[in-house]
Write an enzyme that holds these catalytic residues in place. Structure first.
Site, PDB file in Angstrom:
ATOM      1  N   THR A  16      32.631  38.553  52.229  1.00  0.00           N
ATOM      2  CA  THR A  16      31.722  39.257  53.137  1.00  0.00           C
ATOM      3  C   THR A  16      32.047  40.744  53.112  1.00  0.00           C
ATOM      4  O   THR A  16      33.160  41.144  52.770  1.00  0.00           O
ATOM      5  CB  THR A  16      31.833  38.717  54.578  1.00  0.00           C
ATOM      6  OG1 THR A  16      33.116  39.055  55.122  1.00  0.00           O
ATOM      7  CG2 THR A  16      31.648  37.206  54.600  1.00  0.00           C
ATOM      8  N   ALA A  18      30.775  42.821  51.026  1.00  0.00           N
ATOM      9  CA  ALA A  18      31.092  42.932  49.594  1.00  0.00           C
ATOM     10  C   ALA A  18      30.551  44.177  48.916  1.00  0.00           C
ATOM     11  O   ALA A  18      30.821  44.390  47.732  1.00  0.00           O
ATOM     12  CB  ALA A  18      30.565  41.694  48.865  1.00  0.00           C
ATOM     13  N   SER A  20      31.036  47.450  49.771  1.00  0.00           N
ATOM     14  CA  SER A  20      31.700  48.720  50.049  1.00  0.00           C
ATOM     15  C   SER A  20      33.198  48.519  50.176  1.00  0.00           C
ATOM     16  O   SER A  20      33.667  47.437  50.535  1.00  0.00           O
ATOM     17  CB  SER A  20      31.152  49.319  51.355  1.00  0.00           C
ATOM     18  OG  SER A  20      31.775  50.551  51.653  1.00  0.00           O
ATOM     19  N   GLY A  21      33.951  49.563  49.844  1.00  0.00           N
ATOM     20  CA  GLY A  21      35.371  49.604  50.123  1.00  0.00           C
ATOM     21  C   GLY A  21      36.169  48.453  49.552  1.00  0.00           C
ATOM     22  O   GLY A  21      36.054  48.107  48.371  1.00  0.00           O
ATOM     23  N   ILE A  22      37.012  47.852  50.389  1.00  0.00           N
ATOM     24  CA  ILE A  22      37.889  46.769  49.965  1.00  0.00           C
ATOM     25  C   ILE A  22      37.087  45.587  49.444  1.00  0.00           C
ATOM     26  O   ILE A  22      37.451  44.976  48.431  1.00  0.00           O
ATOM     27  CB  ILE A  22      38.811  46.333  51.121  1.00  0.00           C
ATOM     28  CG1 ILE A  22      39.810  47.445  51.456  1.00  0.00           C
ATOM     29  CG2 ILE A  22      39.556  45.040  50.770  1.00  0.00           C
ATOM     30  CD1 ILE A  22      40.653  47.171  52.690  1.00  0.00           C
ATOM     31  N   GLY A  23      35.986  45.250  50.107  1.00  0.00           N
ATOM     32  CA  GLY A  23      35.158  44.126  49.671  1.00  0.00           C
ATOM     33  C   GLY A  23      34.589  44.338  48.288  1.00  0.00           C
ATOM     34  O   GLY A  23      34.590  43.421  47.450  1.00  0.00           O
ATOM     35  N   TYR A 158      38.643  48.977  67.955  1.00  0.00           N
ATOM     36  CA  TYR A 158      38.983  48.480  66.624  1.00  0.00           C
ATOM     37  C   TYR A 158      40.348  47.802  66.668  1.00  0.00           C
ATOM     38  O   TYR A 158      40.536  46.704  66.129  1.00  0.00           O
ATOM     39  CB  TYR A 158      38.992  49.630  65.619  1.00  0.00           C
ATOM     40  CG  TYR A 158      39.337  49.207  64.208  1.00  0.00           C
ATOM     41  CD1 TYR A 158      38.396  48.569  63.406  1.00  0.00           C
ATOM     42  CD2 TYR A 158      40.608  49.437  63.677  1.00  0.00           C
ATOM     43  CE1 TYR A 158      38.703  48.170  62.113  1.00  0.00           C
ATOM     44  CE2 TYR A 158      40.923  49.053  62.388  1.00  0.00           C
ATOM     45  CZ  TYR A 158      39.973  48.424  61.611  1.00  0.00           C
ATOM     46  OH  TYR A 158      40.279  48.020  60.332  1.00  0.00           O
TER      47      TYR A 158
END
Length: 355
Positions: A16, A18, A20-23, A158
């Site tokens: 999930t 997916a 952007s960034g780490i995904g 956060y």
């Protein structure tokens, strides 16, 4: 408890967040290693582009437009995986977003929306994954944070959401282990990562926010996630800084409080005026298909700590080799020193050989 996790090349992996960034980095690395992928995010255009990119390279990929805060959307992800691949082996709950600002300034509506994505999105994904994985075995990998163990100012909600993710993940793991379910549940705790995190966050501050250093590359987090997909590990800290923060928060909480009061505010603020207050991804997708925002300072491309945790045998081999080399070098230097100190060292016979 031992788990039988497949090699990544034999797995179907759900990710999930997916696009952007780490995904996104995790999806690309998993594809390189031959995994079949089920990619989920809110941005349909970005999903289509990513699907095309990976499929063109020969990877077997499907995508599902979904908001993880909505349970029905998450169930559609699982059903798509079952319809296409007959199921899945690893489910990565990566989707998340932040808010910068003092907690009392952040609207309750925004606070609830953040929790809907970060916490309830993880709950939805985990419980849907459990229904399938209890029958066939596999891994659930949840994205926590260094703030799962130590809250920070100016990102109060956060921090709270990642504390909640940790509590939920730990409880779920225990319940599954107690009943002997073949489901490995791991929590990944990254330090600050150079992703689109700041760009996607909603900002209430009078200046543009930033992440406090040290900053790590998203590849460090992606490698930790993919390691957990093949090898069960309860927790993985991404970056030695994350482990240090957690340990300090446990052993010296008031010292950490003092440090946070002194540095935690200034290190999250730039000198630049804030961007448009409506430019964020809290309620709808923003800029996608970017792994990194481009942090202006130094970005650590690797972490010796995380490598040691995820590849202990390799690190022990390197350490042993390093110690052996150090010992050899020390003996060599000592022998040289002894020869230099010898009264015969400077005396030579006529043939030119040392006596």
């Amino acid at each position: 408890m031992k788990y039988r996790l497949k090699k990544l090349s034999e797995q179907v992996v759900v990710i999930t967040g997916a696009t952007s960034g780490i995904g996104l980095t995790t999806a690309r690395h998993a594809a390189q290693r031959g995994a079949k992928l089920v990619l989920a995010a809110r941005n349909e255009d970005a999903l289509k582009q990513l699907n095309f990119e990976l499929s063109k390279k020969g990877n077997d990929v499907i995508h599902v437009v979904a908001d993880v805060g909505i349970e029905e959307d998450v169930r559609r992800i699982a059903q798509a995986a079952i319809d296409r691949f007959g199921g899945f082996d690893t489910w990565v709950n990566n989707a998340g977003v932040s808010i910068f600002g003092r907690t009392e300034d952040v609207s309750l509506e925004d606070q609830r929306k953040l929790f809907q994505t970060n916490f309830w999105g993880t709950v939805h994904g985990s419980l849907v994954a459990v229904e399938h994985l209890k029958k066939n075995g596999g891994a659930i990998i949840n994205l926590g944070s260094e703030v799962s163990d130590r809250a920070v100012p100016l990102q109060g909600m956060y921090s709270a959401s990642k504390h909640a993710v940790k509590g939920f993940t730990d409880s779920l793991r225990l319940e599954l282990e107690e009943e002997g379910a073949p489901v490995a549940v791991s929590l990944i705790k990254p330090a600050a990562i150079d992703t689109m995190f700041v760009e996607h966050a909603k900002n209430y501050m009078e200046v543009e926010p930033k992440l406090p250093p040290p900053i790590y590359a998203p590849e460090v987090a992606a490698n930790a996630i993919l390691y957990a997909a093949e090898n069960f590990k309860r927790d993985i800290f991404v970056g030695g800084a994350a482990r240090f923060v957690a340990a300090s928060a446990y052993h010296a909480p008031r010292v950490m409080d003092s440090l946070m009061k002194r540095f935690g505010f200034s290190q999250q603020k730039t000198n630049r005026p804030p961007r448009d207050k409506n430019q964020h991804s809290l309620y709808s997708p923003g800029t996608d298909l970017q792994e990194r925002q481009g942090y202006e300072g130094h970005v650590f491309e690797s972490s010796l700590y995380t490598q040691a945790v995820t590849h202990p045998k390799a690190m022990m081999t390197l350490l042993a080799a390093g110690l052996a080399f150090a010992a050899w070098w020390n003996l060599r230097e000592r022998d040289n020193d002894i020869r230099l100190r010898s009264p015969y060292a400077s005396r030579r016979n006529v043939s030119g050989f040392s006596l």
